[in-house]
Design a protein around this motif. Structure first.
Motif, PDB file in Angstrom:
ATOM      1  N   GLN A  69       0.830  -1.205   0.000  1.00 50.15           N
ATOM      2  CA  GLN A  69       0.000   0.000   0.000  1.00 50.15           C
ATOM      3  C   GLN A  69       0.861   1.251   0.000  1.00 50.15           C
ATOM      4  OE1 GLN A  69      -3.441   0.246  -0.355  1.00 50.15           O
ATOM      5  NE2 GLN A  69      -2.908   2.398  -0.663  1.00 50.15           N
ATOM      6  N   LEU A  70       1.977   1.212   0.709  1.00 50.05           N
ATOM      7  CA  LEU A  70       2.881   2.354   0.724  1.00 50.05           C
ATOM      8  C   LEU A  70       3.495   2.565  -0.664  1.00 50.05           C
ATOM      9  CD1 LEU A  70       4.232   4.662   2.184  1.00 50.05           C
ATOM     10  CD2 LEU A  70       5.930   3.041   3.057  1.00 50.05           C
ATOM     11  N   LEU A  71       3.829   1.488  -1.358  1.00 47.61           N
ATOM     12  CA  LEU A  71       4.333   1.616  -2.729  1.00 47.61           C
ATOM     13  C   LEU A  71       3.302   2.301  -3.622  1.00 47.61           C
ATOM     14  CD1 LEU A  71       6.059  -1.827  -3.380  1.00 47.61           C
ATOM     15  CD2 LEU A  71       7.180   0.405  -3.211  1.00 47.61           C
ATOM     16  N   TYR A  72       2.043   1.897  -3.478  1.00 50.95           N
ATOM     17  CA  TYR A  72       0.998   2.495  -4.301  1.00 50.95           C
ATOM     18  C   TYR A  72       0.792   3.965  -3.933  1.00 50.95           C
ATOM     19  CZ  TYR A  72      -3.403   3.268  -6.703  1.00 50.95           C
ATOM     20  OH  TYR A  72      -4.382   3.778  -7.516  1.00 50.95           O
ATOM     21  N   ASP A  73       0.773   4.250  -2.630  1.00 56.17           N
ATOM     22  CA  ASP A  73       0.618   5.646  -2.197  1.00 56.17           C
ATOM     23  C   ASP A  73       1.778   6.508  -2.704  1.00 56.17           C
ATOM     24  OD1 ASP A  73      -1.730   4.987  -0.906  1.00 56.17           O
ATOM     25  OD2 ASP A  73      -0.830   4.916   1.094  1.00 56.17           O
ATOM     26  N   ALA A  74       2.978   5.943  -2.715  1.00 60.92           N
ATOM     27  CA  ALA A  74       4.141   6.682  -3.226  1.00 60.92           C
ATOM     28  C   ALA A  74       3.991   6.925  -4.723  1.00 60.92           C
ATOM     29  CB  ALA A  74       5.428   5.917  -2.925  1.00 60.92           C
ATOM     30  N   TYR A  75       3.489   5.933  -5.434  1.00 60.79           N
ATOM     31  CA  TYR A  75       3.253   6.099  -6.873  1.00 60.79           C
ATOM     32  C   TYR A  75       2.274   7.246  -7.121  1.00 60.79           C
ATOM     33  CZ  TYR A  75       1.886   5.017 -11.660  1.00 60.79           C
ATOM     34  OH  TYR A  75       1.610   5.102 -12.999  1.00 60.79           O
ATOM     35  N   LEU A  76       1.181   7.267  -6.377  1.00 54.01           N
ATOM     36  CA  LEU A  76       0.201   8.349  -6.526  1.00 54.01           C
ATOM     37  C   LEU A  76       0.817   9.696  -6.152  1.00 54.01           C
ATOM     38  CD1 LEU A  76      -3.048   6.733  -5.070  1.00 54.01           C
ATOM     39  CD2 LEU A  76      -2.326   6.897  -7.471  1.00 54.01           C
ATOM     40  N   ASP A  77       1.670   9.706  -5.150  1.00 57.92           N
ATOM     41  CA  ASP A  77       2.314  10.945  -4.704  1.00 57.92           C
ATOM     42  C   ASP A  77       3.218  11.532  -5.784  1.00 57.92           C
ATOM     43  OD1 ASP A  77       3.030  12.931  -2.620  1.00 57.92           O
ATOM     44  OD2 ASP A  77       5.007  11.967  -2.759  1.00 57.92           O
ATOM     45  N   MET A  78       3.758  10.685  -6.653  1.00 53.19           N
ATOM     46  CA  MET A  78       4.591  11.189  -7.750  1.00 53.19           C
ATOM     47  C   MET A  78       3.818  12.194  -8.604  1.00 53.19           C
ATOM     48  SD  MET A  78       7.664  10.178  -7.917  1.00 53.19           S
ATOM     49  CE  MET A  78       8.843   8.878  -7.956  1.00 53.19           C
ATOM     50  N   TYR A  79       2.522  11.961  -8.756  1.00 56.84           N
ATOM     51  CA  TYR A  79       1.693  12.864  -9.549  1.00 56.84           C
ATOM     52  C   TYR A  79       1.501  14.211  -8.847  1.00 56.84           C
ATOM     53  CZ  TYR A  79       0.714   9.082 -12.777  1.00 56.84           C
ATOM     54  OH  TYR A  79       0.853   8.080 -13.715  1.00 56.84           O
ATOM     55  N   ALA A 118      -1.114  -3.647 -11.007  1.00 57.88           N
ATOM     56  CA  ALA A 118      -2.321  -3.475 -11.821  1.00 57.88           C
ATOM     57  C   ALA A 118      -2.981  -2.132 -11.512  1.00 57.88           C
ATOM     58  CB  ALA A 118      -3.289  -4.627 -11.574  1.00 57.88           C
ATOM     59  N   LYS A 119      -3.026  -1.759 -10.223  1.00 58.00           N
ATOM     60  CA  LYS A 119      -3.598  -0.468  -9.844  1.00 58.00           C
ATOM     61  C   LYS A 119      -2.763   0.684 -10.388  1.00 58.00           C
ATOM     62  CE  LYS A 119      -4.747  -0.053  -5.467  1.00 58.00           C
ATOM     63  NZ  LYS A 119      -4.815  -0.245  -3.996  1.00 58.00           N
ATOM     64  N   MET A 120      -1.438   0.533 -10.385  1.00 53.80           N
ATOM     65  CA  MET A 120      -0.564   1.563 -10.939  1.00 53.80           C
ATOM     66  C   MET A 120      -0.829   1.747 -12.429  1.00 53.80           C
ATOM     67  SD  MET A 120       3.089   0.700  -9.182  1.00 53.80           S
ATOM     68  CE  MET A 120       3.464   1.067  -7.479  1.00 53.80           C
ATOM     69  N   LEU A 121      -0.948   0.646 -13.136  1.00 54.65           N
ATOM     70  CA  LEU A 121      -1.210   0.709 -14.571  1.00 54.65           C
ATOM     71  C   LEU A 121      -2.578   1.347 -14.840  1.00 54.65           C
ATOM     72  CD1 LEU A 121      -0.380   0.106 -17.466  1.00 54.65           C
ATOM     73  CD2 LEU A 121      -1.321  -2.195 -17.171  1.00 54.65           C
ATOM     74  N   ALA A 122      -3.581   0.966 -14.060  1.00 52.22           N
ATOM     75  CA  ALA A 122      -4.914   1.543 -14.234  1.00 52.22           C
ATOM     76  C   ALA A 122      -4.886   3.051 -13.979  1.00 52.22           C
ATOM     77  CB  ALA A 122      -5.907   0.861 -13.289  1.00 52.22           C
TER      78      ALA A 122
END
Length: 131
Positions: A69-79, A118-122
């Motif tokens: 979840q932290l990886l995904y949150d970090a990915y979103l934070d990049m934006y 998959a969530k990152m790609l979506a």
């Protein structure tokens, strides 16, 4: 790759210049109630430092050990961290250091990342389509 940002990042973000971030521990345990926004930003700063120092193994270790979840949150934070050209540059630099085929091997070792990837790609497709 699906895990970073874009190729034209110039690393000129004054908020990140001179940032000193301790290396990740081998296993990171995420506590309930953790401030994911703050942790996500700190993780992105660590990844950025690793990218600058060409620490491919360190970046792979992040994906192999950090809470999904932290990886995904970090990915979103990049934006939030970067505008589109900077995000594109970061992603290009990331892909040069860690080729997509290598980052895509991580879920083979860590199946729980399949959903995260998959969530990152979506999310990427949604941003590309709708802005």
């Amino acid at each position: 790759g699906c895990c970073a940002a874009d190729p034209r990042l110039q690393y000129s973000d004054s908020r990140l210049s001179g940032a000193r971030v301790p290396l990740l521990q081998k296993q990171q345990v995420v506590q309930p109630g953790l401030d994911f926004k703050k942790e996500a930003r700190e993780l992105n700063e660590k990844i950025l430092e690793m990218l600058r120092s060409k620490d491919k193994d360190g970046i792979l270790r992040v994906y192999e050990t950090v809470d999904p979840q932290l990886l995904y949150d970090a990915y979103l934070d990049m934006y939030d961290m970067y505008d589109k050209p900077a995000l594109d540059q970061f992603e290009e630099d990331f892909d040069e250091l860690v080729p997509e085929d290598e980052i895509m091997k991580v879920p083979l070792k860590r199946p729980e990342l399949r959903v995260v990837f998959a969530k990152m790609l979506a999310h990427r497709m949604k941003k590309a389509t709708f802005g």
